[in-house]
Scaffold this motif. Structure first.
Motif, PDB file in Angstrom:
ATOM      1  N   TYR A  93       0.841  -1.202   0.000  1.00  0.00           N
ATOM      2  CA  TYR A  93       0.000   0.000   0.000  1.00  0.00           C
ATOM      3  C   TYR A  93       0.874   1.248   0.000  1.00  0.00           C
ATOM      4  O   TYR A  93       1.762   1.390   0.842  1.00  0.00           O
ATOM      5  N   HIS A  94       0.612   2.100  -0.955  1.00  0.00           N
ATOM      6  CA  HIS A  94       1.223   3.430  -1.016  1.00  0.00           C
ATOM      7  C   HIS A  94       0.085   4.425  -0.867  1.00  0.00           C
ATOM      8  O   HIS A  94      -0.962   4.259  -1.494  1.00  0.00           O
ATOM      9  N   GLY A  95       0.290   5.470  -0.086  1.00  0.00           N
ATOM     10  CA  GLY A  95      -0.752   6.474   0.041  1.00  0.00           C
ATOM     11  C   GLY A  95      -0.242   7.744   0.678  1.00  0.00           C
ATOM     12  O   GLY A  95       0.303   7.712   1.781  1.00  0.00           O
ATOM     13  N   SER A 103       5.997   9.096  -1.236  1.00  0.00           N
ATOM     14  CA  SER A 103       5.019   8.284  -1.964  1.00  0.00           C
ATOM     15  C   SER A 103       5.655   7.052  -2.597  1.00  0.00           C
ATOM     16  O   SER A 103       4.960   6.079  -2.876  1.00  0.00           O
ATOM     17  N   LEU A 104       6.954   7.074  -2.821  1.00  0.00           N
ATOM     18  CA  LEU A 104       7.626   5.934  -3.443  1.00  0.00           C
ATOM     19  C   LEU A 104       7.930   4.818  -2.457  1.00  0.00           C
ATOM     20  O   LEU A 104       8.289   3.711  -2.852  1.00  0.00           O
ATOM     21  N   THR A 105       7.771   5.090  -1.175  1.00  0.00           N
ATOM     22  CA  THR A 105       7.997   4.092  -0.140  1.00  0.00           C
ATOM     23  C   THR A 105       6.654   3.535   0.321  1.00  0.00           C
ATOM     24  O   THR A 105       5.758   4.302   0.665  1.00  0.00           O
ATOM     25  N   PRO A 106       6.500   2.219   0.337  1.00  0.00           N
ATOM     26  CA  PRO A 106       5.227   1.662   0.814  1.00  0.00           C
ATOM     27  C   PRO A 106       4.951   2.080   2.256  1.00  0.00           C
ATOM     28  O   PRO A 106       5.858   2.104   3.085  1.00  0.00           O
ATOM     29  N   THR A 135       4.921  -1.717   8.586  1.00  0.00           N
ATOM     30  CA  THR A 135       4.340  -0.376   8.436  1.00  0.00           C
ATOM     31  C   THR A 135       5.448   0.677   8.497  1.00  0.00           C
ATOM     32  O   THR A 135       6.410   0.528   9.251  1.00  0.00           O
ATOM     33  N   ALA A 136       5.288   1.700   7.691  1.00  0.00           N
ATOM     34  CA  ALA A 136       6.240   2.819   7.720  1.00  0.00           C
ATOM     35  C   ALA A 136       5.914   3.698   8.919  1.00  0.00           C
ATOM     36  O   ALA A 136       4.762   3.834   9.322  1.00  0.00           O
ATOM     37  N   SER A 137       6.920   4.289   9.481  1.00  0.00           N
ATOM     38  CA  SER A 137       6.682   5.148  10.632  1.00  0.00           C
ATOM     39  C   SER A 137       6.432   6.578  10.219  1.00  0.00           C
ATOM     40  O   SER A 137       6.541   6.975   9.139  1.00  0.00           O
TER      41      SER A 137
END
Length: 137
Positions: A93-95, A103-106, A135-137
């Motif tokens: 998921y990108h958002g 945006s280029l990092t999931p 999950t990205a922080s």
């Protein structure tokens, strides 16, 4: 069960997984909700949502400010019988805002665990558990 029937069920259920991604990213909630059986359950990161109308309310309450892309891959469908199947898929998921370099990092990489059922309208999601593995922080 005939192999052709089994392959058709696998293909149809995999299409549901892909269609979910397309419709959720397009904010086409009415069509997205129609992919679910009336008495379905979707286990989200916020907890379980029961029934098609509750799923629609959950989707409609979400902000529509981000551009999102859900990608489903490694889809495996297991046909139980002519009316039931299960499956899993990895999703990315990108958002964010379109111009955001992040945006280029999931934001999330995870798995969908699905049960599918035949309804009067064809194959639909009966149950989906969304597992957010990274999950990205």
């Amino acid at each position: 069960m005939d192999e052709a029937v089994s392959l058709r069920i696998e293909h149809t259920c995999a299409k549901l997984v892909h269609r979910f991604c397309f419709l959720v990213d397009a904010y086409r909630h009415e069509e997205l909700t129609a992919l679910w059986a009336e008495d379905s359950v979707w286990e989200t990161w916020r907890g379980p949502i029961r029934g098609r109308s509750a799923i629609r309310a959950y989707l409609d309450a979400k902000l529509r400010t981000d551009v999102t892309i859900h990608m489903a891959h490694n889809i495996v469908i297991n046909v139980v019988d002519e009316c039931n199947a299960s499956g899993s898929a990895v999703f990315t998921y990108h958002g964010t805002k379109r111009s955001d370099p992040a945006s280029l990092t999931p934001r999330v990489v995870g798995r969908y665990f699905d049960r599918f059922v035949v309804t009067g309208d064809g194959w639909r999601f009966a149950h989906r558990r969304t597992e957010m593995t990274f999950t990205a922080s």
